[in-house]
Design an enzyme around this catalytic site. Structure first.
Site, mmCIF file in Angstrom:
data_model
loop_
_atom_site.group_PDB
_atom_site.id
_atom_site.type_symbol
_atom_site.label_atom_id
_atom_site.label_comp_id
_atom_site.label_asym_id
_atom_site.label_seq_id
_atom_site.Cartn_x
_atom_site.Cartn_y
_atom_site.Cartn_z
ATOM 1 N N HIS A 220 26.950 63.007 31.439
ATOM 2 C CA HIS A 220 27.517 61.842 32.128
ATOM 3 C C HIS A 220 26.402 60.970 32.690
ATOM 4 O O HIS A 220 26.138 60.979 33.896
ATOM 5 C CB HIS A 220 28.450 62.341 33.237
ATOM 6 C CG HIS A 220 29.104 61.281 34.055
ATOM 7 N ND1 HIS A 220 29.203 59.954 33.669
ATOM 8 C CD2 HIS A 220 29.715 61.349 35.278
ATOM 9 C CE1 HIS A 220 29.834 59.274 34.591
ATOM 10 N NE2 HIS A 220 30.159 60.092 35.588
ATOM 11 N N CYS B 122 30.193 54.920 38.346
ATOM 12 C CA CYS B 122 30.548 55.491 37.037
ATOM 13 C C CYS B 122 31.234 54.498 36.110
ATOM 14 O O CYS B 122 31.316 54.728 34.906
ATOM 15 C CB CYS B 122 31.457 56.699 37.221
ATOM 16 S SG CYS B 122 30.963 57.820 38.532
ATOM 17 N N CYS C 149 37.303 58.118 36.514
ATOM 18 C CA CYS C 149 37.197 58.055 37.966
ATOM 19 C C CYS C 149 35.821 57.491 38.306
ATOM 20 O O CYS C 149 34.878 57.593 37.516
ATOM 21 C CB CYS C 149 37.403 59.433 38.591
ATOM 22 S SG CYS C 149 36.184 60.674 38.124
#
Length: 427
Positions: free
Chosen positions: A383, A89, A413
């Site tokens: 996302h 991520c 995160c």
């Protein structure tokens, strides 16, 4: 001496929710769609960049090293060095951080840094038993041996594995990302009602930003090969309320879990770029910086509580710069899950956690929600994993300019038990 590093411009595609089958754009297609208008409006040639760095997690077979493929398609020249970075991520933020350090140390003057992801193109994978069957068939000698090998095929050998599902499952803990959010929620007593209320507010804020035109100049219209155009983030649901979201069933921990499809980030396709420049490049090309990167920090923690990555990465970043959470006026904290975001806020407000885990004298207090994700986040936007870290930096800079704030933090995160954070100041 370390040189100042400026963000001078940036753009992104609309974030397009993955629906049935592959979307209209591959990862490189997305990078090119927002890269072309960004480069076209600059007062310098695309060949004037020193490097291109692009974050991407799910690289497809036809686009190995998508940074290089994108750079060539963007007309940046055959001698343009371009490479792809991957830290789950955090990939889109890692591209900025790597460029920031190159420029700060004097190894480059101008770098195009981005992130791209087409999660709708994540592959279906053949199981290993199927691979072994095919290998046996391919290596069998003679017709009799090939027939014998062929008859060894079993239905289970043809059952595909969903690549995205495995990619979102931690290989050490065997927990998927939603389950790690459940763990964080349990540790800090986050309720289902709180998570649903947060998710509904994310949709409301994005819808408001779209209606007010706050995203103009940041979101570029994308055009597919069949002539369709896409001009806005299409996952937003303005009619979402805590009451309607409460009707959804938990996805990962039934029946008592907190995490649902409604209070989680959406599976999405999208790309984002920012242009980083030294003071020498700013002067040479007569650029107007939007913001300066002050510092960045990465942290690691137990993968089962990866959602607390922002707390672990931001805290030392602020300490190093003699700041507290109260000194930051604008925040972008990637909304992987509402429960996870609320868990981070609760951690900063928990005296015991801050003393024993963060090494602070006490809890600095919760972040003011009016300063956090002011125009919504991944719950309403989506996302695209390799892109989000880049988008939150880009949008933080634009939101700070609109709001007239001086200092901001972008943080997220990261699957695998990591966290990343970047401190930005207006100029």
């Amino acid at each position: 001496m370390a040189r100042p590093v400026f963000i001078v411009d940036g753009s992104r595609t609309p974030f397009l929710k993955a629906r049935s089958g592959p979307g209209p754009f591959t990862p490189v297609d997305l990078a090119v769609q927002c890269g072309r208008p960004l480069l076209a409006r600059q007062p310098f040639s695309p060949a004037d960049f020193d490097q291109v760095i692009l974050g991407c997690v799910n690289v497809i077979a036809d686009e190995m090293n998508p940074a290089r493929v994108a750079a060539l398609r963007l007309g940046m020249g055959e001698d343009m060095v371009a490479f792809t970075v991957q830290i789950n991520c955090g990939s889109g933020m890692q591209s900025i951080d790597t460029a920031y350090r190159y420029i700060r140390e004097g190894h480059a003057d101008m770098i195009l840094s981005g992130g791209t992801e087409a999660l709708s193109h994540a592959p279906l994978v053949w199981p290993n038993s199927g691979v072994r069957w095919f290998a046996g068939l391919a290596t069998a000698k003679g017709m009799a041996a090939k027939l014998a090998a062929a008859f060894k095929l079993r239905p289970r050998d043809l059952k595909p594995i969903i690549g995205l599902e495995r990619g979102l499952t931690d290989p050490i803990t065997d927990l998927n990302m939603g389950q790690t959010a459940e763990v964080v929620g349990h540790l800090f007593g986050i309720t289902r009602a709180q998570s649903d209320a947060y998710a509904a507010e994310s949709h409301r804020r994005l819808a408001h930003a779209q209606a007010e035109g706050y995203l103009k100049g940041e979101v570029e219209t994308a055009f597919s090969r069949n002539g369709k155009f896409f001009d806005h983030d299409d996952g937003v649901r303005p009619d979402s309320t805590a009451e309607t979201l409460a009707k959804l069933r938990p996805v990962f921990e039934r029946p008592w879990g907190q995490v649902t499809a409604g209070n989680s980030s959406q599976i999405t396709d999208g790309a984002s770029w920012v242009i980083l420049a030294s003071d020498a490049a700013v002067a040479k090309h007569k650029l107007t910086p939007k913001a300066a990167i002050v510092d960045s920090n990465w942290a690691a923690l137990d993968p089962s509580i990866m959602g607390l990555g922002p707390v672990m990465s931001v805290t030392p970043l602020l300490q190093r710069n003699d700041l507290t959470v109260k000194d930051v006026e604008t925040w972008e904290l990637n909304e992987a899950f509402a429960t996870q975001v609320l868990g981070c806020l609760a951690a900063w407000n928990d005296d015991k956690f801050c003393r024993e885990i963060l090494g602070l004298d006490g809890a600095p207090g919760e972040i003011d929600r009016e300063r956090l994700n002011v125009d919504g986040g991944a719950i309403s936007l989506g996302h695209p994993v390799g892109t989000s870290g880049n988008r939150i930096v880009l949008h933080l800079v634009n939101a700070m300019k609109r709001l007239g704030t001086r200092r901001g933090v972008a943080t997220e995160c990261i699957g695998g038990g990591l966290g990343g954070a970047m401190l930005i100041e207006a100029v």
